[in-house]
Design a protein around this motif. Structure first.
Motif, PDB file in Angstrom:
ATOM      1  N   GLU A  32       0.821  -1.202   0.000  1.00  0.00           N
ATOM      2  CA  GLU A  32       0.000   0.000   0.000  1.00  0.00           C
ATOM      3  C   GLU A  32       0.864   1.266   0.000  1.00  0.00           C
ATOM      4  O   GLU A  32       0.596   2.207  -0.738  1.00  0.00           O
ATOM      5  N   ASP A  33       1.905   1.286   0.827  1.00  0.00           N
ATOM      6  CA  ASP A  33       2.812   2.436   0.855  1.00  0.00           C
ATOM      7  C   ASP A  33       3.539   2.589  -0.481  1.00  0.00           C
ATOM      8  O   ASP A  33       3.738   3.702  -0.960  1.00  0.00           O
ATOM      9  N   SER A  34       3.931   1.475  -1.069  1.00  0.00           N
ATOM     10  CA  SER A  34       4.620   1.519  -2.361  1.00  0.00           C
ATOM     11  C   SER A  34       3.733   2.132  -3.429  1.00  0.00           C
ATOM     12  O   SER A  34       4.202   2.925  -4.261  1.00  0.00           O
ATOM     13  N   ILE A  35       2.447   1.786  -3.405  1.00  0.00           N
ATOM     14  CA  ILE A  35       1.516   2.349  -4.386  1.00  0.00           C
ATOM     15  C   ILE A  35       1.371   3.854  -4.178  1.00  0.00           C
ATOM     16  O   ILE A  35       1.394   4.625  -5.141  1.00  0.00           O
ATOM     17  N   ASP A  36       1.263   4.290  -2.912  1.00  0.00           N
ATOM     18  CA  ASP A  36       1.166   5.719  -2.622  1.00  0.00           C
ATOM     19  C   ASP A  36       2.419   6.467  -3.069  1.00  0.00           C
ATOM     20  O   ASP A  36       2.336   7.539  -3.671  1.00  0.00           O
ATOM     21  N   ILE A  37       3.569   5.884  -2.778  1.00  0.00           N
ATOM     22  CA  ILE A  37       4.841   6.506  -3.151  1.00  0.00           C
ATOM     23  C   ILE A  37       4.985   6.555  -4.671  1.00  0.00           C
ATOM     24  O   ILE A  37       5.420   7.556  -5.240  1.00  0.00           O
ATOM     25  N   TYR A  38       4.601   5.465  -5.330  1.00  0.00           N
ATOM     26  CA  TYR A  38       4.663   5.397  -6.794  1.00  0.00           C
ATOM     27  C   TYR A  38       3.765   6.480  -7.413  1.00  0.00           C
ATOM     28  O   TYR A  38       4.161   7.167  -8.359  1.00  0.00           O
ATOM     29  N   THR A  39       2.566   6.651  -6.843  1.00  0.00           N
ATOM     30  CA  THR A  39       1.634   7.665  -7.329  1.00  0.00           C
ATOM     31  C   THR A  39       2.226   9.065  -7.173  1.00  0.00           C
ATOM     32  O   THR A  39       2.143   9.894  -8.088  1.00  0.00           O
ATOM     33  N   GLU A  40       2.844   9.318  -6.029  1.00  0.00           N
ATOM     34  CA  GLU A  40       3.514  10.605  -5.823  1.00  0.00           C
ATOM     35  C   GLU A  40       4.617  10.793  -6.866  1.00  0.00           C
ATOM     36  O   GLU A  40       4.785  11.876  -7.425  1.00  0.00           O
ATOM     37  N   GLY A  41       5.360   9.736  -7.135  1.00  0.00           N
ATOM     38  CA  GLY A  41       6.428   9.797  -8.127  1.00  0.00           C
ATOM     39  C   GLY A  41       5.909  10.141  -9.511  1.00  0.00           C
ATOM     40  O   GLY A  41       6.537  10.920 -10.244  1.00  0.00           O
ATOM     41  N   LEU A  42       4.756   9.584  -9.872  1.00  0.00           N
ATOM     42  CA  LEU A  42       4.171   9.904 -11.175  1.00  0.00           C
ATOM     43  C   LEU A  42       3.789  11.374 -11.262  1.00  0.00           C
ATOM     44  O   LEU A  42       3.999  12.024 -12.289  1.00  0.00           O
ATOM     45  N   GLU A  43       3.226  11.904 -10.174  1.00  0.00           N
ATOM     46  CA  GLU A  43       2.860  13.320 -10.151  1.00  0.00           C
ATOM     47  C   GLU A  43       4.099  14.208 -10.278  1.00  0.00           C
ATOM     48  O   GLU A  43       4.087  15.203 -11.005  1.00  0.00           O
ATOM     49  N   ILE A  44       5.151  13.841  -9.593  1.00  0.00           N
ATOM     50  CA  ILE A  44       6.388  14.619  -9.655  1.00  0.00           C
ATOM     51  C   ILE A  44       7.014  14.515 -11.040  1.00  0.00           C
ATOM     52  O   ILE A  44       7.499  15.506 -11.593  1.00  0.00           O
ATOM     53  N   ALA A  45       6.993  13.326 -11.620  1.00  0.00           N
ATOM     54  CA  ALA A  45       7.547  13.138 -12.967  1.00  0.00           C
ATOM     55  C   ALA A  45       6.787  14.001 -13.969  1.00  0.00           C
ATOM     56  O   ALA A  45       7.395  14.614 -14.853  1.00  0.00           O
ATOM     57  N   ARG A  46       5.473  14.088 -13.816  1.00  0.00           N
ATOM     58  CA  ARG A  46       4.660  14.934 -14.698  1.00  0.00           C
ATOM     59  C   ARG A  46       5.066  16.403 -14.524  1.00  0.00           C
ATOM     60  O   ARG A  46       5.233  17.130 -15.505  1.00  0.00           O
ATOM     61  N   PHE A  47       5.234  16.828 -13.263  1.00  0.00           N
ATOM     62  CA  PHE A  47       5.661  18.198 -12.978  1.00  0.00           C
ATOM     63  C   PHE A  47       7.019  18.485 -13.641  1.00  0.00           C
ATOM     64  O   PHE A  47       7.195  19.510 -14.289  1.00  0.00           O
ATOM     65  N   CYS A  48       7.975  17.566 -13.463  1.00  0.00           N
ATOM     66  CA  CYS A  48       9.320  17.744 -14.038  1.00  0.00           C
ATOM     67  C   CYS A  48       9.256  17.805 -15.560  1.00  0.00           C
ATOM     68  O   CYS A  48       9.937  18.622 -16.184  1.00  0.00           O
ATOM     69  N   ASN A  49       8.442  16.947 -16.159  1.00  0.00           N
ATOM     70  CA  ASN A  49       8.304  16.939 -17.607  1.00  0.00           C
ATOM     71  C   ASN A  49       7.743  18.268 -18.110  1.00  0.00           C
ATOM     72  O   ASN A  49       8.215  18.803 -19.124  1.00  0.00           O
TER      73      ASN A  49
END
Length: 84
Positions: A32-49
């Motif tokens: 569950e934590d991994s999914i939350d962290i992964y989701t945060e990572g996707l949001e950050i990757a979108r921001f960086c892009n």
């Protein structure tokens, strides 16, 4: 787990993305934590892009032609070799 954060700059977002990568690679998180962290990572990757796209649009090369300085759009396909 983590509240959505707005990153003020590319560098801080990238640093957090690196932390997330390390956390996920360690395998120490629950599913569950991994999914939350992964989701945060996707949001950050979108921001960086988005930030990189904005920067790419702003980059211009300044060339001197016939004694005049001319601004040209940066052509990523031609690469840095043409710049100097």
């Amino acid at each position: 787990m983590t509240a959505k954060k707005k990153y003020k700059d590319f560098e801080s977002a990238l640093a957090r993305l690196e932390e997330i990568t390390d956390l996920l690679e360690s395998g120490d998180q629950s599913l569950e934590d991994s999914i939350d962290i992964y989701t945060e990572g996707l949001e950050i990757a979108r921001f960086c892009n988005e930030k990189l796209s904005e920067a790419g649009q702003k980059i211009k090369m300044i060339n001197e032609k016939d004694g005049t300085i001319v601004e040209e759009e940066f052509d990523a396909a031609s690469g840095a070799e043409d710049a100097g």
